[in-house]
Design a protein around this motif. Structure first.
Motif, PDB file in Angstrom:
ATOM      1  N   THR A 142      95.004 -21.512   0.904  1.00  0.00           N
ATOM      2  CA  THR A 142      95.826 -20.339   1.221  1.00  0.00           C
ATOM      3  C   THR A 142      96.017 -20.227   2.730  1.00  0.00           C
ATOM      4  OG1 THR A 142      93.845 -18.931   1.262  1.00  0.00           O
ATOM      5  CG2 THR A 142      95.052 -19.067  -0.813  1.00  0.00           C
ATOM      6  N   ILE A 143      97.250 -19.972   3.149  1.00  0.00           N
ATOM      7  CA  ILE A 143      97.587 -19.837   4.570  1.00  0.00           C
ATOM      8  C   ILE A 143      98.368 -18.541   4.748  1.00  0.00           C
ATOM      9  CG2 ILE A 143      98.731 -20.890   6.558  1.00  0.00           C
ATOM     10  CD1 ILE A 143      98.492 -23.581   5.143  1.00  0.00           C
ATOM     11  N   LEU A 144      97.940 -17.709   5.696  1.00  0.00           N
ATOM     12  CA  LEU A 144      98.601 -16.422   5.899  1.00  0.00           C
ATOM     13  C   LEU A 144      99.301 -16.372   7.245  1.00  0.00           C
ATOM     14  CD1 LEU A 144      99.108 -13.664   4.615  1.00  0.00           C
ATOM     15  CD2 LEU A 144      97.113 -12.805   5.843  1.00  0.00           C
ATOM     16  N   TRP A 145     100.606 -16.073   7.207  1.00  0.00           N
ATOM     17  CA  TRP A 145     101.391 -15.775   8.400  1.00  0.00           C
ATOM     18  C   TRP A 145     101.069 -14.317   8.749  1.00  0.00           C
ATOM     19  CZ3 TRP A 145     102.271 -20.004   5.829  1.00  0.00           C
ATOM     20  CH2 TRP A 145     103.189 -20.971   6.213  1.00  0.00           C
ATOM     21  N   CYS A 146     100.235 -14.093   9.758  1.00  0.00           N
ATOM     22  CA  CYS A 146      99.745 -12.749  10.098  1.00  0.00           C
ATOM     23  C   CYS A 146     100.612 -12.126  11.192  1.00  0.00           C
ATOM     24  CB  CYS A 146      98.295 -12.821  10.573  1.00  0.00           C
ATOM     25  SG  CYS A 146      97.094 -12.937   9.265  1.00  0.00           S
ATOM     26  N   TYR A 147     101.765 -11.618  10.840  1.00  0.00           N
ATOM     27  CA  TYR A 147     102.685 -11.091  11.840  1.00  0.00           C
ATOM     28  C   TYR A 147     102.622  -9.566  11.892  1.00  0.00           C
ATOM     29  CZ  TYR A 147     104.827 -15.718  12.219  1.00  0.00           C
ATOM     30  OH  TYR A 147     105.045 -17.051  12.440  1.00  0.00           O
ATOM     31  N   THR A 148     102.703  -9.020  13.108  1.00  0.00           N
ATOM     32  CA  THR A 148     102.797  -7.572  13.254  1.00  0.00           C
ATOM     33  C   THR A 148     104.272  -7.182  13.314  1.00  0.00           C
ATOM     34  OG1 THR A 148     102.731  -7.660  15.674  1.00  0.00           O
ATOM     35  CG2 THR A 148     100.628  -7.500  14.520  1.00  0.00           C
ATOM     36  N   ARG A 149     104.590  -6.034  12.733  1.00  0.00           N
ATOM     37  CA  ARG A 149     105.978  -5.579  12.785  1.00  0.00           C
ATOM     38  C   ARG A 149     106.037  -4.072  12.671  1.00  0.00           C
ATOM     39  NH1 ARG A 149     111.351  -8.393  10.925  1.00  0.00           N
ATOM     40  NH2 ARG A 149     110.306  -9.843  12.318  1.00  0.00           N
ATOM     41  N   ASN A 150     106.519  -3.451  13.738  1.00  0.00           N
ATOM     42  CA  ASN A 150     106.741  -2.005  13.755  1.00  0.00           C
ATOM     43  C   ASN A 150     107.560  -1.724  14.999  1.00  0.00           C
ATOM     44  OD1 ASN A 150     106.382   0.883  14.234  1.00  0.00           O
ATOM     45  ND2 ASN A 150     104.769   0.803  12.684  1.00  0.00           N
ATOM     46  N   SER A 151     108.653  -0.996  14.861  1.00  0.00           N
ATOM     47  CA  SER A 151     109.521  -0.731  16.011  1.00  0.00           C
ATOM     48  C   SER A 151     108.774  -0.005  17.126  1.00  0.00           C
ATOM     49  CB  SER A 151     110.744   0.089  15.581  1.00  0.00           C
ATOM     50  OG  SER A 151     110.341   1.324  14.998  1.00  0.00           O
ATOM     51  N   ALA A 152     107.718   0.727  16.774  1.00  0.00           N
ATOM     52  CA  ALA A 152     106.941   1.450  17.784  1.00  0.00           C
ATOM     53  C   ALA A 152     106.077   0.517  18.631  1.00  0.00           C
ATOM     54  CB  ALA A 152     106.063   2.505  17.117  1.00  0.00           C
ATOM     55  N   PHE A 153     105.893  -0.731  18.161  1.00  0.00           N
ATOM     56  CA  PHE A 153     105.103  -1.694  18.923  1.00  0.00           C
ATOM     57  C   PHE A 153     105.870  -2.251  20.118  1.00  0.00           C
ATOM     58  CE2 PHE A 153     102.321  -3.065  15.040  1.00  0.00           C
ATOM     59  CZ  PHE A 153     101.769  -1.790  15.015  1.00  0.00           C
ATOM     60  N   LYS A 154     107.143  -1.961  20.208  1.00  0.00           N
ATOM     61  CA  LYS A 154     107.958  -2.443  21.332  1.00  0.00           C
ATOM     62  C   LYS A 154     108.416  -1.251  22.150  1.00  0.00           C
ATOM     63  CE  LYS A 154     111.749  -5.582  22.502  1.00  0.00           C
ATOM     64  NZ  LYS A 154     112.775  -6.505  21.974  1.00  0.00           N
ATOM     65  N   THR A 155     107.962  -1.178  23.391  1.00  0.00           N
ATOM     66  CA  THR A 155     108.333  -0.088  24.287  1.00  0.00           C
ATOM     67  C   THR A 155     109.399  -0.572  25.266  1.00  0.00           C
ATOM     68  OG1 THR A 155     106.642  -0.625  25.937  1.00  0.00           O
ATOM     69  CG2 THR A 155     105.982   0.799  24.101  1.00  0.00           C
ATOM     70  N   VAL A 156     109.775   0.311  26.172  1.00  0.00           N
ATOM     71  CA  VAL A 156     110.810  -0.035  27.149  1.00  0.00           C
ATOM     72  C   VAL A 156     110.388  -1.212  28.020  1.00  0.00           C
ATOM     73  CG1 VAL A 156     112.103   0.798  29.147  1.00  0.00           C
ATOM     74  CG2 VAL A 156     111.737   2.315  27.195  1.00  0.00           C
ATOM     75  N   ASP A 157     109.119  -1.265  28.377  1.00  0.00           N
ATOM     76  CA  ASP A 157     108.667  -2.286  29.320  1.00  0.00           C
ATOM     77  C   ASP A 157     107.730  -3.332  28.749  1.00  0.00           C
ATOM     78  OD1 ASP A 157     106.589  -0.561  28.915  1.00  0.00           O
ATOM     79  OD2 ASP A 157     106.098  -0.277  31.028  1.00  0.00           O
ATOM     80  N   ARG A 158     107.365  -3.238  27.475  1.00  0.00           N
ATOM     81  CA  ARG A 158     106.440  -4.232  26.931  1.00  0.00           C
ATOM     82  C   ARG A 158     106.571  -4.344  25.412  1.00  0.00           C
ATOM     83  NH1 ARG A 158     100.262  -4.272  28.915  1.00  0.00           N
ATOM     84  NH2 ARG A 158     101.425  -4.485  30.879  1.00  0.00           N
ATOM     85  N   ASP A 159     106.432  -5.583  24.919  1.00  0.00           N
ATOM     86  CA  ASP A 159     106.447  -5.837  23.479  1.00  0.00           C
ATOM     87  C   ASP A 159     105.022  -6.148  23.039  1.00  0.00           C
ATOM     88  OD1 ASP A 159     106.854  -6.554  20.877  1.00  0.00           O
ATOM     89  OD2 ASP A 159     108.490  -7.958  21.271  1.00  0.00           O
ATOM     90  N   TYR A 160     104.445  -5.239  22.262  1.00  0.00           N
ATOM     91  CA  TYR A 160     103.059  -5.385  21.843  1.00  0.00           C
ATOM     92  C   TYR A 160     102.909  -6.155  20.529  1.00  0.00           C
ATOM     93  CZ  TYR A 160     101.747  -2.032  25.468  1.00  0.00           C
ATOM     94  OH  TYR A 160     101.540  -1.394  26.672  1.00  0.00           O
ATOM     95  N   HIS A 161     103.996  -6.665  19.981  1.00  0.00           N
ATOM     96  CA  HIS A 161     103.884  -7.442  18.739  1.00  0.00           C
ATOM     97  C   HIS A 161     103.007  -8.674  18.918  1.00  0.00           C
ATOM     98  CE1 HIS A 161     107.448  -5.058  17.438  1.00  0.00           C
ATOM     99  NE2 HIS A 161     106.890  -5.213  16.251  1.00  0.00           N
ATOM    100  N   THR A 162     102.899  -9.158  20.147  1.00  0.00           N
ATOM    101  CA  THR A 162     102.041 -10.314  20.412  1.00  0.00           C
ATOM    102  C   THR A 162     100.817  -9.927  21.246  1.00  0.00           C
ATOM    103  OG1 THR A 162     103.428 -10.885  22.321  1.00  0.00           O
ATOM    104  CG2 THR A 162     103.903 -11.996  20.228  1.00  0.00           C
ATOM    105  N   ALA A 163     100.425  -8.666  21.210  1.00  0.00           N
ATOM    106  CA  ALA A 163      99.219  -8.232  21.908  1.00  0.00           C
ATOM    107  C   ALA A 163      97.988  -8.820  21.229  1.00  0.00           C
ATOM    108  CB  ALA A 163      99.131  -6.709  21.925  1.00  0.00           C
ATOM    109  N   ALA A 164      97.029  -9.245  22.018  1.00  0.00           N
ATOM    110  CA  ALA A 164      95.832  -9.883  21.470  1.00  0.00           C
ATOM    111  C   ALA A 164      95.070  -8.956  20.531  1.00  0.00           C
ATOM    112  CB  ALA A 164      94.923 -10.354  22.596  1.00  0.00           C
ATOM    113  N   ASP A 165      94.983  -7.664  20.880  1.00  0.00           N
ATOM    114  CA  ASP A 165      94.209  -6.761  20.033  1.00  0.00           C
ATOM    115  C   ASP A 165      94.886  -6.496  18.693  1.00  0.00           C
ATOM    116  OD1 ASP A 165      96.222  -5.273  21.290  1.00  0.00           O
ATOM    117  OD2 ASP A 165      94.948  -3.507  21.654  1.00  0.00           O
ATOM    118  N   LEU A 166      96.213  -6.347  18.698  1.00  0.00           N
ATOM    119  CA  LEU A 166      96.921  -6.103  17.433  1.00  0.00           C
ATOM    120  C   LEU A 166      96.945  -7.354  16.567  1.00  0.00           C
ATOM    121  CD1 LEU A 166      99.980  -3.887  18.484  1.00  0.00           C
ATOM    122  CD2 LEU A 166      97.659  -3.207  17.849  1.00  0.00           C
TER     123      LEU A 166
END
Length: 354
Positions: free
Chosen positions: A200-224
């Motif tokens: 089994t292999i899981l594509w662990c992607y984050t997705r939420n419009s609130a994760f992207k702000t005016v100055d930073r995209d947190y979809h690839t943040a290490a903690d999330l």
């Protein structure tokens, strides 16, 4: 002739010294379970995975140019559904024919090919015994307008087994409104896949419009992404696919979830290898392999970007790369060369764990 490490250094350019000599002082290497020829023995022989699952995973780990090393190079081509076939294959229309996807994985020396039910089923009898199949069982259907971002099942686990798959792959959009349902669906699918003897292999992607702000995209943040990984290994993914982290502080800056200051000042720094190591430790300290995605094709810089990602993943304690668009959105021979240079990073004894 330029040797392997010199070619890698050439692609790394000005960042070569920083990436190749960095020492990780957050979570040290002695605390990790590292990839190696005995990876399956170290991790799974005392687990609840059946003999058939071990055989399936071994077929992936022991295939291709990286066979027997504990590292993985996988060709994933599900973009025909995820991003539309036209946008994905227009740069190289030969890949509208799914047989060419399988041929690229074979010629490129990959451990496995991951693609759709239809593409693998159409050529299963010809290739299932020549390269391990990973069937992507769910997708984001992109034809609905306005867009609705969700992962829905495109077939059954039983059918993946029927066409000879060594493993199934699935995506969960962690952080989305649909995540709870997707976690339940994929958990059940993974249980069935293990019952039938597949990995089994899981594509662990984050997705939420609130994760992207005016100055930073947190979809690839290490903690999330690290937390997404940790949920992924909890539902018994045997491998985790994750985007390379490019920032940190998603929980902290967006002010949700639960945090500890040590997450940011002791377990990670801003160095890309340390950020990736946070993803690795979230995978049960590396016991479940982290394979980072290769990302979109940028054209002329693809080779350099692929080498950089592979070096970061390997030095962080990761298990390999799963790179698609950089390979198939270019002429066939160049695609093979790109896959090979990624593999060369993992074959190079000069590139060690940080």
């Amino acid at each position: 002739m330029i040797n392997r490490i010199e070619k890698i250094k050439e692609y790394l350019g000005d960042s070569r010294d920083d990436l190749l000599t960095h020492k990780c002082k957050t979570v040290t290497v002695d605390q990790l379970t590292l990839p190696g020829p005995d990876s399956l023995d170290k991790v799974f022989t005392e687990s609840d995975r059946s003999v058939q699952v071990l055989k399936s995973l071994a077929s992936i780990y022991n295939h291709g140019r990286l066979g027997g090393t504990g590292f993985l190079s996988i060709l994933p081509v599900d973009q025909g559904i995820e991003h539309t076939a036209g946008s994905s294959f227009a740069p190289n229309p030969m890949y509208f024919d799914p047989e060419n996807i399988i041929k690229l994985a074979i010629e490129g020396g990959c451990n496995a090919v991951a693609t759709t039910f239809g593409g693998l089923a159409l050529h299963a009898r010809k290739y299932a015994h020549k390269i391990p199949f990973i069937v992507k069982i769910n997708h984001n259907e992109l034809l609905t307008y306005p867009y609705t971002y969700d992962q829905i099942m495109f077939g059954s686990v039983r059918e993946a087994w029927n066409l000879g798959a060594a493993a199934v792959g699935a995506t969960i959009y962690f952080g989305s409104a649909e995540a709870n349902r997707q976690i339940q669906e994929v958990s059940e699918a993974f249980e069935e896949a293990h019952g039938l003897g597949m990995g089994t292999i899981l594509w662990c992607y984050t997705r939420n419009s609130a994760f992207k702000t005016v100055d930073r995209d947190y979809h690839t943040a290490a903690d999330l992404t690290g937390q997404a990984n940790h949920i992924g290994v909890t539902i018994k993914a045997d491998l985790i696919k994750q985007k390379l982290p490019e920032t940190n502080g998603g929980f902290r800056d967006l002010k949700f979830g639960k945090t500890d200051p040590a997450m940011y000042d002791k377990l990670a720094t801003n160095h890309p290898i340390d950020l990736c190591r946070y993803q690795v430790i979230s995978n049960y300290m590396g016991k479940i392999g982290l394979i980072n995605s290769g990302g979109a094709s940028s054209g002329a810089s693809d080779f350099a970007e692929a080498v950089r990602t592979a070096v970061i993943n390997k030095r962080a304690g990761g298990t390999g790369l799963i790179s698609g668009r950089k390979a198939f959105q270019r002429p066939f021979k160049e695609g093979v060369q790109l896959l090979n240079i990624i593999q060369d990073v993992y074959l190079s004894e000069d590139i060690t764990i940080a």
